[in-house]
Motif scaffolding. Sequence first.
Motif, PDB file in Angstrom:
ATOM      1  N   ASN A   1      -2.521   0.095   7.471  1.00 32.06           N
ATOM      2  CA  ASN A   1      -1.842  -0.613   6.389  1.00 32.06           C
ATOM      3  C   ASN A   1      -0.581  -1.279   6.927  1.00 32.06           C
TER       4      ASN A   1
ATOM      5  N   TYR B   1       0.808  -1.217   0.000  1.00 32.27           N
ATOM      6  CA  TYR B   1       0.000   0.000   0.000  1.00 32.27           C
ATOM      7  C   TYR B   1       0.839   1.263   0.000  1.00 32.27           C
ATOM      8  N   GLU B   2       2.051   1.221   0.547  1.00 35.31           N
ATOM      9  CA  GLU B   2       2.921   2.385   0.419  1.00 35.31           C
ATOM     10  C   GLU B   2       3.303   2.577  -1.043  1.00 35.31           C
TER      11      GLU B   2
ATOM     12  N   ASP C   1       2.621  -3.715   5.201  1.00 34.53           N
ATOM     13  CA  ASP C   1       3.215  -4.361   4.038  1.00 34.53           C
ATOM     14  C   ASP C   1       4.424  -5.180   4.479  1.00 34.53           C
TER      15      ASP C   1
ATOM     16  N   TRP D   1     -10.959  -6.016   5.189  1.00 35.22           N
ATOM     17  CA  TRP D   1      -9.613  -6.431   4.790  1.00 35.22           C
ATOM     18  C   TRP D   1      -9.451  -6.324   3.282  1.00 35.22           C
TER      19      TRP D   1
ATOM     20  N   LYS E   1      -9.681  -1.687   7.610  1.00 33.98           N
ATOM     21  CA  LYS E   1     -10.489  -0.489   7.819  1.00 33.98           C
ATOM     22  C   LYS E   1     -11.503  -0.722   8.935  1.00 33.98           C
TER      23      LYS E   1
ATOM     24  N   ASN F   1       3.439   6.797  10.271  1.00 32.46           N
ATOM     25  CA  ASN F   1       4.001   5.713   9.468  1.00 32.46           C
ATOM     26  C   ASN F   1       5.335   5.261  10.042  1.00 32.46           C
TER      27      ASN F   1
ATOM     28  N   GLY G   1       0.754  -6.745   0.675  1.00 32.64           N
ATOM     29  CA  GLY G   1       0.175  -5.509   1.177  1.00 32.64           C
ATOM     30  C   GLY G   1      -1.204  -5.762   1.772  1.00 32.64           C
ATOM     31  N   ASN G   2      -1.390  -5.366   3.025  1.00 29.70           N
ATOM     32  CA  ASN G   2      -2.655  -5.590   3.737  1.00 29.70           C
ATOM     33  C   ASN G   2      -3.209  -4.269   4.242  1.00 29.70           C
ATOM     34  N   GLN G   3      -4.512  -4.086   4.077  1.00 27.60           N
ATOM     35  CA  GLN G   3      -5.181  -2.889   4.573  1.00 27.60           C
ATOM     36  C   GLN G   3      -6.400  -3.307   5.394  1.00 27.60           C
TER      37      GLN G   3
ATOM     38  N   THR H   1      -6.352  -6.277   0.017  1.00 30.60           N
ATOM     39  CA  THR H   1      -5.009  -6.770  -0.247  1.00 30.60           C
ATOM     40  C   THR H   1      -4.467  -6.250  -1.571  1.00 30.60           C
TER      41      THR H   1
END
Length: 337
Positions: A219, A115-116, A221, A185, A212, A259, A208-210, A187
């Motif tokens: 996030n 995600y970055e 990674d 979730w 919410k 971050n 990459g995992n997010q 990805t």
Amino acid sequence: MRKIFAFFLLSVSGILSVCAQEKNRFNLTGEARVDYLHNLGSASASDNGFRGSMVNLKINGTFGDGFSYAYRQRLNKANTESSFFNSIDYVYLNYAVNNNWTLSAGKQIVNIGGYEYDLAPIDIYTLSEFCNNIACYQFGASASYLLDGGKDMFTLQLCQSPFQIEGSRDIYALNFAWNGSHGCWNTIYSANLIEYQPHDFIGYLALGNQFKSGKTVFNVDFMLRSTGSQVKDGDMFKDFSIIGSITQEIGEHVVLRVNASHDANKNKSAGDLCVLPGTKITNIGGGVEVYPARTRDVRLHAYYSYYSGDNHTEGTLQPDDMQLSVGLTWRINFIKK
């Protein structure tokens, strides 16, 4: 310059005429960001002061039956004599074969997970060592398959390697990615095989995992990098990155961001051109975004970053460096049809 601008206006007029006749979609937008940067640590103070970070022109739309396109150019980035495309981040054409399959070709984003890595440059205040050193826009082609539920998309991409240099451009990258959306979730996962010099490859596994929850976004990674010789020697887990961020919206006008990233390469052999051997660097940052208007087209930010650890002298993040960035970003919709 005037001839180029006149040609651009004529081209846009022609596109708008076609769109009006065929009821196609056409969007022309612009965005800009200016910053005040102040180095507080070991970095030279000669870079301190106000600066224009970027000015972008973006075009996207649809035409015909199943065709769509996207284009973004950094107007403040110089082109070389050999390539006008140097200042163009991406310009590609999509064709939706049906509800599941989409084909794409042009200058694209190299499909690497995380995600970055997925952030647009204008929305970035600080980056990990890896993301600072990857050339993420390259020419190529891809095929994507969207599952019937619309929650999972798989993409296979063949493109030029991010590590091509003058005299060594005929090298490539093969990328396979999964974009998933499952409730709280999401990805962006990828497996990548990238030629860093002719006939020599490095592999990436990027997860990459997010997550919410209401107005909170978390996030995280994970990334492993390894060449063939390192796999053979059992060194698969000596070259890695861990990247995390938390975003919290407060009301309608304020967003808090925190971050952290850690890049390490304990291998002695070369191969990773983004995180060099001997690197062990940590990046910690945080700040605030303020949106004074009713929309999110105007943004003020203040962000602080600190780097610690060890890095190669040719690396981007240097130990004990501290940076403060304060800036203004705005976006304008010129044409929307």
